[in-house]
Design a protein around this motif. Structure first.
Motif, PDB file in Angstrom:
ATOM      1  N   TYR A 240       0.870  -1.190   0.000  1.00 19.57           N
ATOM      2  CA  TYR A 240       0.000   0.000   0.000  1.00 19.57           C
ATOM      3  C   TYR A 240       0.906   1.239   0.000  1.00 19.57           C
ATOM      4  CZ  TYR A 240      -2.753   3.597   2.518  1.00 19.57           C
ATOM      5  OH  TYR A 240      -3.347   4.749   2.923  1.00 19.57           O
ATOM      6  N   CYS A 256      -6.447   7.401   0.011  1.00 19.10           N
ATOM      7  CA  CYS A 256      -7.233   6.296   0.563  1.00 19.10           C
ATOM      8  C   CYS A 256      -8.454   6.844   1.289  1.00 19.10           C
ATOM      9  CB  CYS A 256      -6.377   5.477   1.538  1.00 19.10           C
ATOM     10  SG  CYS A 256      -7.336   4.228   2.402  1.00 19.10           S
ATOM     11  N   ILE A 257      -9.648   6.330   0.886  1.00 19.66           N
ATOM     12  CA  ILE A 257     -10.876   6.832   1.524  1.00 19.66           C
ATOM     13  C   ILE A 257     -11.316   5.922   2.671  1.00 19.66           C
ATOM     14  CG2 ILE A 257     -11.707   8.124  -0.489  1.00 19.66           C
ATOM     15  CD1 ILE A 257     -13.495   5.635  -1.089  1.00 19.66           C
ATOM     16  N   ASP A 258     -10.452   4.983   3.026  1.00 21.00           N
ATOM     17  CA  ASP A 258     -10.704   4.067   4.151  1.00 21.00           C
ATOM     18  C   ASP A 258     -12.027   3.315   3.986  1.00 21.00           C
ATOM     19  OD1 ASP A 258      -9.701   2.874   6.342  1.00 21.00           O
ATOM     20  OD2 ASP A 258     -10.380   4.369   7.787  1.00 21.00           O
ATOM     21  N   CYS A 259     -12.245   2.804   2.766  1.00 19.83           N
ATOM     22  CA  CYS A 259     -13.522   2.156   2.470  1.00 19.83           C
ATOM     23  C   CYS A 259     -13.541   0.675   2.856  1.00 19.83           C
ATOM     24  CB  CYS A 259     -13.822   2.284   0.981  1.00 19.83           C
ATOM     25  SG  CYS A 259     -12.564   1.492  -0.042  1.00 19.83           S
ATOM     26  N   HIS A 260     -12.399   0.120   3.258  1.00 25.02           N
ATOM     27  CA  HIS A 260     -12.279  -1.276   3.700  1.00 25.02           C
ATOM     28  C   HIS A 260     -12.524  -2.304   2.591  1.00 25.02           C
ATOM     29  CE1 HIS A 260     -12.299  -0.710   8.263  1.00 25.02           C
ATOM     30  NE2 HIS A 260     -12.109   0.461   7.704  1.00 25.02           N
ATOM     31  N   GLN A 261     -12.660  -1.849   1.335  1.00 28.60           N
ATOM     32  CA  GLN A 261     -12.926  -2.807   0.245  1.00 28.60           C
ATOM     33  C   GLN A 261     -11.748  -3.763   0.046  1.00 28.60           C
ATOM     34  OE1 GLN A 261     -15.975  -3.090  -1.238  1.00 28.60           O
ATOM     35  NE2 GLN A 261     -16.349  -1.654   0.429  1.00 28.60           N
ATOM     36  N   CYS A 262     -10.522  -3.248   0.278  1.00 31.58           N
ATOM     37  CA  CYS A 262      -9.338  -4.112   0.099  1.00 31.58           C
ATOM     38  C   CYS A 262      -9.342  -5.246   1.129  1.00 31.58           C
ATOM     39  CB  CYS A 262      -8.056  -3.292   0.193  1.00 31.58           C
ATOM     40  SG  CYS A 262      -8.006  -2.163   1.579  1.00 31.58           S
ATOM     41  N   LYS A 273      -3.056  -2.091   4.501  1.00 33.07           N
ATOM     42  CA  LYS A 273      -2.627  -0.731   4.859  1.00 33.07           C
ATOM     43  C   LYS A 273      -1.752  -0.734   6.110  1.00 33.07           C
ATOM     44  CE  LYS A 273      -6.855   1.070   4.952  1.00 33.07           C
ATOM     45  NZ  LYS A 273      -7.599  -0.208   4.747  1.00 33.07           N
ATOM     46  N   CYS A 290      -8.918  -2.075  -4.911  1.00 35.79           N
ATOM     47  CA  CYS A 290      -8.603  -0.664  -4.682  1.00 35.79           C
ATOM     48  C   CYS A 290      -8.588   0.105  -6.009  1.00 35.79           C
ATOM     49  CB  CYS A 290      -7.263  -0.537  -3.968  1.00 35.79           C
ATOM     50  SG  CYS A 290      -6.923   1.157  -3.484  1.00 35.79           S
ATOM     51  N   VAL A 293     -11.978   1.165  -6.726  1.00 33.22           N
ATOM     52  CA  VAL A 293     -12.376   2.297  -5.875  1.00 33.22           C
ATOM     53  C   VAL A 293     -11.757   3.585  -6.424  1.00 33.22           C
ATOM     54  CG1 VAL A 293     -12.188   3.291  -3.552  1.00 33.22           C
ATOM     55  CG2 VAL A 293     -12.637   0.843  -3.835  1.00 33.22           C
ATOM     56  N   MET A 294     -10.474   3.516  -6.788  1.00 37.42           N
ATOM     57  CA  MET A 294      -9.774   4.707  -7.290  1.00 37.42           C
ATOM     58  C   MET A 294     -10.458   5.231  -8.566  1.00 37.42           C
ATOM     59  SD  MET A 294      -7.322   5.580  -5.296  1.00 37.42           S
ATOM     60  CE  MET A 294      -8.105   5.003  -3.823  1.00 37.42           C
ATOM     61  N   LEU A 303      -2.863   2.451  -6.010  1.00 38.78           N
ATOM     62  CA  LEU A 303      -2.551   2.901  -4.637  1.00 38.78           C
ATOM     63  C   LEU A 303      -1.992   1.695  -3.873  1.00 38.78           C
ATOM     64  CD1 LEU A 303      -2.715   5.033  -2.405  1.00 38.78           C
ATOM     65  CD2 LEU A 303      -5.067   4.334  -1.978  1.00 38.78           C
ATOM     66  N   ILE A 304      -2.554   0.527  -4.171  1.00 42.47           N
ATOM     67  CA  ILE A 304      -1.931  -0.731  -3.722  1.00 42.47           C
ATOM     68  C   ILE A 304      -1.351  -1.353  -4.984  1.00 42.47           C
ATOM     69  CG2 ILE A 304      -2.278  -2.952  -2.597  1.00 42.47           C
ATOM     70  CD1 ILE A 304      -4.853  -1.853  -1.384  1.00 42.47           C
TER      71      ILE A 304
END
Ligand code: SF4
Ligand code: SF4
Length: 457
Positions: A240, A256-262, A273, A290, A293-294, A303-304
């Motif tokens: 990450y 990172c929007i901290d969406c926990h999808q990863c 992360k 991710c 999401v991006m 991002l990852i």
């Protein structure tokens, strides 16, 4: 005084709770280009696993690891237990290969080529998604009603069938398709042991893939445990980009929007992360998730990504660098050397040892004889008609006690051999002699040993 513990520190694997009980992981099915690539690699690997024992090169299976008969075939090259130097070389090259490969590419093997990951992620989990759905968007455990009960029952029935199939694929590599077919097609009573082994391994696989699952990677696999000592800051891994991602959050400055999808797609349930972790098998599911999401939030992807800690720290992408090329060159040299050594092996292997307890016999006033036990292994697929000749000294006589000189393909010829020398040819108490094993005019192997005679000539 109470110790301050960083929130990111864990003193146990993510799939074990603070009471030591299992946290069952319900990973969502990933989607994206990395998952597609991984699916292709997985099916190529499964095809290789299924077909390799059936493909023949010079009559030998492409792959066979017949441990019981101590006979191995690697890319069609037969290797016997007697090829000790070759087996030692293969082991040394394997260890060096694993170490170098891991130092450069991290756990690429785990996520892309390990049978455990391939079967769990690409076969069993896909069957599970088929019967139980994609965990309803990652919401976790389903309530147990009659519909879900029958779905589970059907899933486990298919799991058992697939486990039997996978067992047979692996057994093909160990006992060969012909022997496996005999176990399958002939009455059970004739192959009770083989049948029980097959059943035992099938049940073991079923238990691993249905229940034990990712714990193989997080708790048992020794390769996973080695990562701590093999990886360094320049090793390639799924990482990450904390420089770009932090500070994280929906309205923060970081990407990172901290969406926990990863986390929701991670088969070992970790949060990448938090940095490189023992449980990460580099499967790339979090990269795909991710990236999606991006895309949705109009930010650049990756991002990852595959990178190294050094690459993230310095901002220079360093997946392919001088070190990677240098170590990769060493790996290629090792494999080529091993390949050349295997393909240049002698077609037969000879040992000639003095018959136990014998010294020498005096045949007449000028001739002495020695007895040896000759053993020749034919490592090829063709029968050989051999001649055994004395190369040094040329004028001596050599004779096979059995008279037999036909050596069956992959067979062993054992015979007492009598060597007669004139006393003029003796150089002392021990005289070096050289024996040649010929097929027609071709010298296949020569063997040097000692001929014993009296102290004074
Ligand atoms: S998927 Fe990407 S954006 Fe969402 S939490 Fe993970 S790293 Fe952050
Ligand atoms: S952190 Fe990412 S790469 Fe590592 S195991 Fe989880 S999903 Fe796979």
């Amino acid at each position: 005084m109470e110790l301050e513990t960083p929130t990111t520190f864990r003193d146990r694997p993510i799939n074990i709770n603070d009471r030591g009980q299992r946290n069952w992981i319900y990973a969502r099915q990933p989607k994206g280009e990395w998952y597609t690539r991984r699916t292709i690699v997985a099916w190529l690997a499964i095809s290789f696993l299924a077909l390799a024992p059936f493909i023949k090169i010079n009559g030998n299976p492409l792959m066979l690891f017949d441990v019981a008969n101590r006979k191995f075939s690697i890319f069609g090259q037969l290797i016997w237990a007697q090829d000790t130097y070759l087996l030692a070389l293969i082991m040394v090259v394997t260890v060096v290969f694993i170490v170098l490969f891991t130092v450069i590419y991290g756990r690429l093997w785990c996520g892309w080529a390990c049978p455990q990951t391939i079967f769990l992620e690409m076969v069993y989990r896909r069957i599970e998604y088929l019967f139980e759905g994609n965990y309803r968007g990652g919401k976790g455990k389903q309530e147990m009603n009659s519909q879900n009960f029958f779905r589970k029952l059907a899933k486990h029935a298919v799991f058992i069938l697939v486990s039997i199939l996978i067992t047979n694929l692996f057994l093909n590599w160990i006992i060969g398709p012909e022997r496996l077919w005999a176990i399958i097609s002939e009455p059970v009573s004739e192959h009770l042991f083989g049948f029980m082994v097959m059943l035992g391994i099938s049940l073991f696989y079923y238990w691993i893939y249905a229940f034990f699952r990712e714990q193989v990677c997080t708790m048992i696999c020794p390769y996973g445990r080695l990562q701590g000592v093999l990886l360094d800051s320049k090793s390639v891994a799924v990482i990450y980009d904390y420089k770009r991602g932090e500070p994280r959050g929906p309205k923060s400055k970081g990407d990172c929007i901290d969406c926990h999808q990863c986390i929701s797609v991670c088969p070992t349930g970790i949060d990448i992360k938090n940095g490189s972790q023992l449980e990460c098998i580099n499967c790339t599911a979090c990269i795909d998730e991710c990236n999606m999401v991006m895309k949705k939030i109009n930010k650049p992807g990756n991002l990852i990504r595959f990178d190294s800690v050094h690459g993230i720290d310095t901002g220079k992408r360093s997946v392919l660098n001088t070190r990677t090329y240098a170590y990769s060159a060493v790996l290629v040299i090792l494999i080529v050397t091993l390949g050349i050594t295997i393909s240049n092996r002698k077609p037969i292997e000879t040992t000639m040892l003095r018959v136990s307890g014998s010294i020498y016999q005096q045949v007449d006033s000028v001739t002495y004889s020695n007895l040896y036990l000759l053993k020749i292994i034919n490592k090829t697929q063709t029968d050989k008609e051999l001649q055994i000749k004395l190369l040094t000294p040329k004028s001596g006589k050599i004779q096979l006690a059995t008279g037999q000189s036909i050596l069956k393909s992959q067979g062993i010829l054992q015979s007492v051999i009598i060597v007669n020398l004139d006393k003029k040819q003796l150089t002392g108490k021990s005289t070096t002699i050289e024996v040649g094993i010929f097929e027609g005019e071709t010298l296949l192997e020569h063997y040097t040993t000692n001929f014993l005679g009296p102290v004074s000539k």
